[in-house]
Design a protein around this motif. Structure first.
Motif, PDB file in Angstrom:
ATOM      1  N   GLU A 174       0.804  -1.219   0.000  1.00  0.00           N
ATOM      2  CA  GLU A 174       0.000   0.000   0.000  1.00  0.00           C
ATOM      3  C   GLU A 174       0.835   1.266   0.000  1.00  0.00           C
ATOM      4  OE1 GLU A 174      -2.023  -0.986   3.520  1.00  0.00           O
ATOM      5  OE2 GLU A 174      -3.089  -2.654   2.582  1.00  0.00           O
ATOM      6  N   LYS A 175       2.144   1.101  -0.204  1.00  0.00           N
ATOM      7  CA  LYS A 175       2.982   2.295  -0.201  1.00  0.00           C
ATOM      8  C   LYS A 175       4.159   2.112  -1.140  1.00  0.00           C
ATOM      9  CE  LYS A 175       4.969   0.516   4.084  1.00  0.00           C
ATOM     10  NZ  LYS A 175       5.019   0.683   5.522  1.00  0.00           N
ATOM     11  N   ASP A 176       4.622   3.238  -1.686  1.00  0.00           N
ATOM     12  CA  ASP A 176       5.852   3.228  -2.452  1.00  0.00           C
ATOM     13  C   ASP A 176       7.008   3.297  -1.471  1.00  0.00           C
ATOM     14  OD1 ASP A 176       4.558   3.273  -4.889  1.00  0.00           O
ATOM     15  OD2 ASP A 176       4.408   5.459  -4.898  1.00  0.00           O
ATOM     16  N   GLY A 177       8.091   2.637  -1.793  1.00  0.00           N
ATOM     17  CA  GLY A 177       9.221   2.770  -0.882  1.00  0.00           C
ATOM     18  C   GLY A 177      10.367   1.861  -1.228  1.00  0.00           C
ATOM     19  N   VAL A 235       6.415  -0.799  -5.193  1.00  0.00           N
ATOM     20  CA  VAL A 235       5.420   0.099  -5.765  1.00  0.00           C
ATOM     21  C   VAL A 235       4.052  -0.171  -5.135  1.00  0.00           C
ATOM     22  CG1 VAL A 235       4.343   0.831  -7.919  1.00  0.00           C
ATOM     23  CG2 VAL A 235       6.726   0.110  -7.904  1.00  0.00           C
ATOM     24  N   ARG A 236       3.317   0.920  -4.893  1.00  0.00           N
ATOM     25  CA  ARG A 236       1.998   0.765  -4.286  1.00  0.00           C
ATOM     26  C   ARG A 236       1.045   0.058  -5.248  1.00  0.00           C
ATOM     27  NH1 ARG A 236      -0.561   5.870  -4.010  1.00  0.00           N
ATOM     28  NH2 ARG A 236      -1.634   5.077  -5.832  1.00  0.00           N
ATOM     29  N   ALA A 237       0.350  -0.969  -4.743  1.00  0.00           N
ATOM     30  CA  ALA A 237      -0.610  -1.685  -5.580  1.00  0.00           C
ATOM     31  C   ALA A 237      -2.038  -1.262  -5.264  1.00  0.00           C
ATOM     32  CB  ALA A 237      -0.460  -3.189  -5.378  1.00  0.00           C
ATOM     33  N   VAL A 238      -2.320  -1.015  -3.997  1.00  0.00           N
ATOM     34  CA  VAL A 238      -3.661  -0.583  -3.578  1.00  0.00           C
ATOM     35  C   VAL A 238      -3.499   0.527  -2.544  1.00  0.00           C
ATOM     36  CG1 VAL A 238      -4.845  -2.761  -3.995  1.00  0.00           C
ATOM     37  CG2 VAL A 238      -3.705  -2.380  -1.812  1.00  0.00           C
ATOM     38  N   PHE A 239      -4.609   1.159  -2.166  1.00  0.00           N
ATOM     39  CA  PHE A 239      -4.555   2.180  -1.125  1.00  0.00           C
ATOM     40  C   PHE A 239      -4.758   1.539   0.234  1.00  0.00           C
ATOM     41  CE2 PHE A 239      -5.544   4.756  -4.845  1.00  0.00           C
ATOM     42  CZ  PHE A 239      -4.635   5.782  -4.675  1.00  0.00           C
TER      43      PHE A 239
END
Lengths: 686, 216
Positions: free
Chosen positions: A566-569, A582-586
């Motif tokens: 749920e987050k980029d990092g 890479v973020r896939a969902v919120f």
């Protein structure tokens, strides 16, 4: 180097290549079912037929035919096409026409290749064969009527997973693939047979009848269930993670992932923290973000920085840790730690905490010493790499620590740190093996470093590395066989940004002691759930994280954060390789990305951090620590003195991971993992 | 039902007899070190002979243990060959060849006789536990078709009546001489030799030939 001509294109291929590989080198696609790059050659599906001259005037299976000089290969002649059509017709005699209800539909090799070589109607009026489905445990669903007997699963389990449980019983029409006595496949890599199966015979049980591949949004990201940073693809629909698949990365996971990486994703939907909570009269009650943040900020302002501790967990991305570290620095908090298992690793020498030979480097080693580690559970994919090397060269591997079945032969030396001293002094028989090896490596695990004398063990390992030339640095050779195998995905990034107490002699143990003695009055946990919460004493606990696990239960304020999907990092794996997830969902509900929470908190505390976007945050992170600048590049590090001199304790190394399927908040919340734990449980030798 | 399943009633233990253990050592010694898995077929055969002509799970695991193989690998071999039985069979294990030459020469009559007399069809065991019937593919004695293999012996040139007699003999505990039941000499022409008839034993021909030549 044989030169061959494929459909008029001349290509030169390495010695020992097959005709199929030569065709691929020439850019020709050869259909296949049984052949797989990473498995032995079976040659039983016959789909890869080509015409080869000189040779017999009939089509030949290209996967099992060595490429020879001056061979002329035709991949699309009339003979080849009609032979492949014949093979396809035979394969389809018994294959059911149940594609509309088959989970493989849309990503099925047989379906795809039948488009190219299949007839539109069958010439067979006979009954199709029916095969009873086999029980293979909670992860693999079988519909064996669909099986075309390519034996990829049999070869995978025997060769890569090292668990000889699968086989093909019977012959001819009564041939069936099964496990011995139909027991579940006892491997941490078993899910990979689902990807290998070219038809819908082996499919994912948790994912059965969930979705079609074309409905999914695919996000290429990084796994955090162990510290090797397997490359994965997260498939989502709506706001839901439906499944996780491996991506190819030759340097890390080849194309395998562990069952935990693949199947724990249902834990992302359960036990989630989706709104802030504040403890009032002993009970956690939902609160607004403003309220929760101001409670935390008030406490932070009241309590002196010396009495505040900040701990981060195993699955945090680098950016949020960095944001938190910046905030701690601004407030003057020095009790910060990223080593929630209490590992006695110092952050000052980068070589002291990396898997320096790199994962792919295992394939160059000619002797290995495992110290206090169970790679089969701590990093199943890495363990498969050791097995691969062992199958190739039968390199001598010795183990100090608890004895496990690691799927390769191990010279078990015992379970005592004193053995390291003996090896160092050349008094042990394995000293000779290390001395004679050209590229020896040692792998030291967390079970050896989380003890009270972990830094002494680390020092001993360094001296063994120096004594037996594990580190070679000259003109024609560069080899560093000193390897630390981490279990936490966030650990190396944490150490890289020095997320450790300013006083380098201080470890988690000291912080926890201070907390239980009341010296530390406030503890800020960022997704840290593995510490002993009872030792936090009366401290005011803030828990920022994504799951209602140990930390949230103890917390006085809960700030709902984001899980890894749920987050980029950035995550830095055990080799020291930064990779971007890479973020896939919120995040669900009111939960927010972790660095944003820290940023918001910094405003309320009155020490605003100077970044407002992820780009700015990443920029200041890589400015502060060069290591985060080049993504996917491993920067080699120089070995300096590290580890403490001193006496080691006699006590045996701990067992470490007690249950492979339950190691972090996500896998503990997963129903699938709970089922695995019950089926495989602790009966397993490993 | 594919014949790949293990029997439902399984013995608890299986140990090779002392005599067989010596035999096994000799067989394993034929193969280079590390290649002892090559001995899997002879070992399974010995196990089956020792255990009333069928292989229980414990025997398969025993063989696996001796040869350092995974049990599934041994089970694969045991299910691949029709000669290995995974379920108990009668004292007389009747394997009737159904491949084209035998079928053309009347294997249907042989099967009919068995079904009439014993009331069993393919894969079944008679109620007295004496006979088990299995239809098999070519047994490699097509010249004397149709044939039955009973345990280790071949009975050839059968028809309905001779099969019936054969079964009666087996049931009454009498022995029938293996080979052709109509007195054919090995696999020669049913009317006697038609070629090489001028040869005599003194010419260095094998006795079988010379015998028929003399008797003519």
């Amino acid at each position: 180097m044989p030169k061959v001509i494929v459909d008029g294109i001349e290509v030169e291929v390495p010695e020992g290549s097959t005709v199929l590989q030569a065709c691929e080198a020439a850019g020709k696609e050869i259909p296949r079912f049984c052949y797989h790059d990473r498995l032995s050659i079976a040659g039983n599906c016959r789909m890869c037929l080509v015409e080869v001259s000189p040779g017999p005037p009939k089509p030949q299976a290209s996967c099992a035919l060595p490429a020879m000089d001056n061979q002329e290969i035709k991949t699309n002649s009339e003979m080849v096409v009609s032979a492949r059509k014949g093979v396809m017709e035979f394969l389809l005699i018994n294959h059911p026409l149940d594609c509309p209800i088959c989970d493989q539909g849309g990503e099925c090799d047989l379906q795809d290749q039948a488009m190219g070589y299949g007839n539109d109607a069958t010439r067979y009026l006979e009954q199709k064969r029916a095969v009873t489905s086999k029980e293979m445990g909670p992860l693999i669903k079988t519909i064996m009527t669909r099986c075309i007997h390519c034996t990829r699963c049999v070869r995978f389990s025997t060769e890569v997973a090292g668990v000889t449980d699968m086989g093909a019983l019977g012959r001819g029409e009564s041939m069936e693939i099964t496990t011995y006595l139909e027991k579940a496949l006892e491997s941490e890599l078993s899910g990979n047979v689902i990807d290998l199966c070219p038809v819908g015979a082996l499919t994912s049980k948790p994912y059965s009848f969930v979705s079609r591949p074309w409905e999914l949004k695919k996000t290429e990201t990084i796994d955090v269930m162990d510290a090797i940073g397997s490359n994965i693809r997260v498939d989502t629909r709506g706001g839901e993670v439906l499944r996780v698949l491996p991506r190819v990365n030759e340097d890390i996971n080849e194309e395998w992932i562990s069952d935990k990486a693949r199947f724990a994703c249902d834990g992302l939907k359960r036990q989630r923290l989706d709104k802030p909570f504040v403890r009032k009269d002993g009970k956690l009650v939902p609160a607004s973000w403003d309220e929760a943040l101001s409670v935390v900020a008030d406490k932070m302002k009241q309590i002196s920085p010396e009495a505040i501790a900040v701990l981060v967990g195993d699955q945090c991305e680098a950016e949020s840790m960095f944001a938190l570290k910046c905030l701690a620095e601004k407030l003057g908090i020095e009790n910060i730690d990223c080593r929630q298992d209490g590992a006695k690793i110092n952050a000052d020498s980068r070589a002291s905490y990396l898997f320096n030979s790199r994962i792919a480097g295992i394939e160059d080693a000619d002797a290995a010493l495992l110290i206090g580690t169970n790679p089969r559970w701590e990093a199943p994919v890495l363990n498969a790499r050791i097995r691969k090397r062992w199958l190739e060269t039968r390199l001598p591997i010795a183990l100090i620590g608890e004895e496990y079945d690691l799927t390769y032969d191990v010279d078990y030396l015992g379970n005592s740190a004193l053995l390291l001293k003996q090896i160092l002094q050349g008094q042990h028989s394995f000293s000779k093996v290390l001395a004679e090896a050209k590229r020896p490596m040692l792998i030291v695990g967390m079970n050896a470093l989380t003890r009270a004398d972990g830094d002494v063990v680390l020092g001993l390992c360094r001296r063994i590395a120096e004594q037996f030339d594990l580190i070679i640095e000259d003109d024609n050779e560069s080899w560093n066989g000193f390897n630390v195998l981490h279990t936490a995905a966030s650990r190396v990034a944490g150490l890289d940004m020095k997320f450790v107490p300013k006083d380098r002699a201080r470890y988690l143990e000291d912080i926890l002691d201070d907390a239980s003695n009341g010296i530390i009055e406030m503890v800020y946990l960022m997704a840290a759930d593995e510490i002993d919460m009872s030792r936090l004493g009366k401290a005011f606990v803030v828990y920022q994280g994504h799951h209602g696990d140990a930390g949230a239960h103890r917390a006085d304020v809960i700030l709902p954060g984001a899980a890894y999907t749920e987050k980029d990092g950035l995550y830095v794996n055990t080799e020291g390789r930064p990779q971007f997830a890479v973020r896939a969902v919120f995040p669900p509900g009111d939960a927010r990305e972790d660095w944003r929470i820290v940023r918001a908190l910094s405003d309320v505390v009155g020490s605003a951090l100077e970044f407002d976007t992820h780009e700015e945050l990443h920029h200041s992170l890589s400015k502060a620590y060069k290591i985060f600048e080049n993504i996917e590049v491993v920067q080699s590090s120089v070995v300096t003195d590290f580890g403490r001199e001193g006496d080691v304790e006699q006590a045996p190394f701990d067992r470490g991971i007690k249950d492979f399927y339950m190691t972090d908040p996500i896998s503990r919340a997963s129903k699938v993992m709970a089922e695995c734990s019950e089926v495989f449980g602790n009966t397993k030798n490993a | 039902m594919t014949g790949n399943e293990l029997a439902s009633d399984q013995p608890e233990v299986f140990e090779f007899s002392e005599e067989n253990q010596k035999l096994i050592e000799g067989i394993i010694a034929k193969y280079p070190e590390g290649r002892q898995a090559s001995a899997v077929i002879p070992l399974l055969d010995i196990a089956q002979r020792q255990h009333e002509n069928w292989l229980p799970k414990v025997a398969i695991e025993k063989v696996a243990e001796i040869l350092d193989m995974a049990p599934i690998r041994v089970l694969e071999v045991a299910t691949f060959y029709t000669m290995f039985n995974l379920k108990p069979v009668g004292r007389h294990f009747l394997q009737v060849c159904k491949t084209t030459p035998c079928w053309l020469r009347g294997s249907d009559n042989v099967l009919k006789c068995i079904s009439d007399k014993l009331g069993i069809s393919n894969g079944e065991t008679s109620s007295d536990g004496l006979f088990t019937l299995l239809e098999v593919e070519c047994l490699g004695a097509c010249v004397n078709a149709p044939i039955i293999q009973i345990n280790d012996d071949f009975y050839e040139d059968l028809d309905y009546e001779t099969t019936s007699m054969l079964l009666d003999n087996l049931r009454n505990g009498e022995t029938t001489k293996p080979g052709s039941v109509i007195g054919r000499n090995q696999s020669e022409n049913i009317d006697g030799a038609t070629t090489l008839t001028s040869l005599k034993e003194t010419d260095g021909v094998v006795p079988a030939f010379s015998k028929t030549i003399d008797s003519k």
